[in-house]
Write an enzyme that holds these catalytic residues in place. Structure first.
Site, PDB file in Angstrom:
ATOM      1  N   HIS A  39      26.377 -32.922  55.352  1.00 16.87           N
ATOM      2  CA  HIS A  39      25.308 -32.132  55.709  1.00 16.87           C
ATOM      3  C   HIS A  39      24.062 -32.908  56.261  1.00 16.87           C
ATOM      4  CE1 HIS A  39      21.017 -31.433  54.211  1.00 16.87           C
ATOM      5  NE2 HIS A  39      21.321 -30.407  54.794  1.00 16.87           N
ATOM      6  N   ARG A  65      18.390 -37.171  59.358  1.00 18.84           N
ATOM      7  CA  ARG A  65      18.990 -37.499  58.279  1.00 18.84           C
ATOM      8  C   ARG A  65      20.447 -36.962  58.085  1.00 18.84           C
ATOM      9  NH1 ARG A  65      14.820 -39.795  54.699  1.00 18.84           N
ATOM     10  NH2 ARG A  65      12.966 -39.142  55.252  1.00 18.84           N
ATOM     11  N   LYS A 105      24.907 -27.834  47.719  1.00 17.57           N
ATOM     12  CA  LYS A 105      23.522 -28.022  47.826  1.00 17.57           C
ATOM     13  C   LYS A 105      23.231 -26.608  48.366  1.00 17.57           C
ATOM     14  CE  LYS A 105      23.603 -32.652  49.422  1.00 17.57           C
ATOM     15  NZ  LYS A 105      23.369 -33.813  50.580  1.00 17.57           N
ATOM     16  N   TYR A 153      15.838 -29.468  48.165  1.00 17.95           N
ATOM     17  CA  TYR A 153      17.056 -28.886  47.715  1.00 17.95           C
ATOM     18  C   TYR A 153      17.579 -29.187  46.323  1.00 17.95           C
ATOM     19  CZ  TYR A 153      18.315 -33.743  48.967  1.00 17.95           C
ATOM     20  OH  TYR A 153      18.640 -35.032  48.858  1.00 17.95           O
ATOM     21  N   LYS A 198      21.235 -46.754  57.495  1.00 19.99           N
ATOM     22  CA  LYS A 198      22.728 -46.106  56.836  1.00 19.99           C
ATOM     23  C   LYS A 198      23.235 -45.020  57.822  1.00 19.99           C
ATOM     24  CE  LYS A 198      22.050 -42.875  53.517  1.00 19.99           C
ATOM     25  NZ  LYS A 198      21.883 -42.126  52.384  1.00 19.99           N
ATOM     26  N   GLN A 213      19.734 -30.861  39.519  1.00 18.17           N
ATOM     27  CA  GLN A 213      18.982 -31.624  40.119  1.00 18.17           C
ATOM     28  C   GLN A 213      18.257 -31.357  41.293  1.00 18.17           C
ATOM     29  OE1 GLN A 213      20.384 -35.849  40.731  1.00 18.17           O
ATOM     30  NE2 GLN A 213      19.085 -36.220  42.516  1.00 18.17           N
ATOM     31  N   ASP A 214      16.921 -31.227  41.651  1.00 16.70           N
ATOM     32  CA  ASP A 214      16.306 -30.920  42.755  1.00 16.70           C
ATOM     33  C   ASP A 214      15.627 -32.115  43.299  1.00 16.70           C
ATOM     34  OD1 ASP A 214      16.685 -28.196  41.902  1.00 16.70           O
ATOM     35  OD2 ASP A 214      14.698 -27.810  41.693  1.00 16.70           O
ATOM     36  N   ASN A 215      15.724 -32.038  44.684  1.00 13.54           N
ATOM     37  CA  ASN A 215      15.362 -33.340  45.343  1.00 13.54           C
ATOM     38  C   ASN A 215      13.972 -32.698  46.390  1.00 13.54           C
ATOM     39  OD1 ASN A 215      17.035 -35.057  44.243  1.00 13.54           O
ATOM     40  ND2 ASN A 215      18.791 -34.246  45.423  1.00 13.54           N
ATOM     41  N   HIS A 269      25.638 -36.525  55.387  1.00 12.36           N
ATOM     42  CA  HIS A 269      25.626 -37.336  54.094  1.00 12.36           C
ATOM     43  C   HIS A 269      26.657 -36.180  53.142  1.00 12.36           C
ATOM     44  CE1 HIS A 269      21.576 -38.914  54.780  1.00 12.36           C
ATOM     45  NE2 HIS A 269      22.424 -39.717  55.292  1.00 12.36           N
TER      46      HIS A 269
END
EC number: 5.1.3.13
Length: 181
Positions: free
Chosen positions: A119, A59, A72, A132, A167, A47-49, A62
Site C-alpha cells: 500500500h 508514502r 487496511k 486508517y 525507508k 488499531q487506528d492510525n 508498505h
C-alpha cells in the site's frame, strides 16, 4: 453505504451516503455488518492510525508479512490523496497489478486493502490527513517495502519528484520482494 468493486476484485471502495443541509452533514463512516458482508469474511480491526503530510509527499509501498499481515481500511479526512494497492499474492491472477483511487475529504470514500497487498499514497492537495484502520498490529520485524517507482509495477503516480522518507527511497525492487503465497 455504496460498495464499488475495483479492477482487482478484493480491493473495494466504500462510499458513504452523506446527508447534508445548511448546518453541515452526517454520514455513517463505518458499519461492521455492511463491511463484512462486502468483504465476505469477519474482520476485527485492532488499531487506528492518523498521519498528516504535505503536498508531494509519497508514502509506500508498505506491507507486513505473516503472522502480522495487515488489512487496511483507509480514508483521507483532510485534503486529497492518490491511494494505491499492489497485489503481492503469488497465487493471485492479479499478482503484480495495481489499482489507484483518489480519496478525499470531499468524496469521503474509503479503500479496503486486504492482507497480501502493498500500500502507498501520494498527497495531491496542499496538505492531507490520512486515517486508517488495521486488522493487525505493527511489527517492525515483519515490515517490508517495495520501491514506489519500480518499473515492473509501473504505477502512474500523479506527482513529479515526490518527497520521500529514507525507508521509501530504499524500498526493494518488486522482483526481490517477499511475496504472499
Amino acid at each position: 453505504m455504496n460498495v464499488i468493486k475495483t479492477e482487482i476484485p478484493d480491493v473495494l471502495i466504500f462510499e458513504p451516503k452523506v446527508f447534508g443541509d445548511e448546518r453541515g452533514f452526517f454520514m455513517e463512516s463505518f458499519n461492521q455488518k455492511v463491511f463484512e458482508e462486502a468483504v465476505g469474511r469477519k474482520v476485527e480491526f485492532v488499531q487506528d492510525n492518523h498521519s498528516k503530510s504535505t503536498k508531494g509527499v509519497l508514502r509506500g509501498l508498505h506491507y507486513q508479512l505473516e503472522p502480522y499481515a495487515q488489512g487496511k481500511l483507509v480514508r483521507c479526512v483532510v485534503g486529497e490523496v492518490f491511494d494505491v494497492a499492489v497485489d503481492i499474492r503469488k497465487s493471485s491472477p492479479t499478482f503484480g497489478k495495481w489499482v489507484g483511487v483518489n480519496l478525499s475529504a470531499e468524496n469521503k470514500r474509503q479503500l479496503w486493502i486486504p492482507e497480501g497487498f502493498a500500500h502507498g499514497f501520494c498527497v495531491l492537495s496542499d496538505e492531507a490527513e490520512f486515517v486508517y484502520k488495521t486488522n493487525n498490529f505493527y511489527s517492525k520485524m515483519q515490515e517490508r517495502g517495495i520501491l514506489w517507482s519500480d518499473k515492473s509495477i509501473n504505477i502512474e503516480w500523479p506527482v513529479q519528484n515526490p518527497l520521500l522518507s529514507d525507508k521509501d527511497i530504499n524500498g526493494q525492487k518488486f522482483v526481490d520482494a517477499d511475496y504472499f503465497i
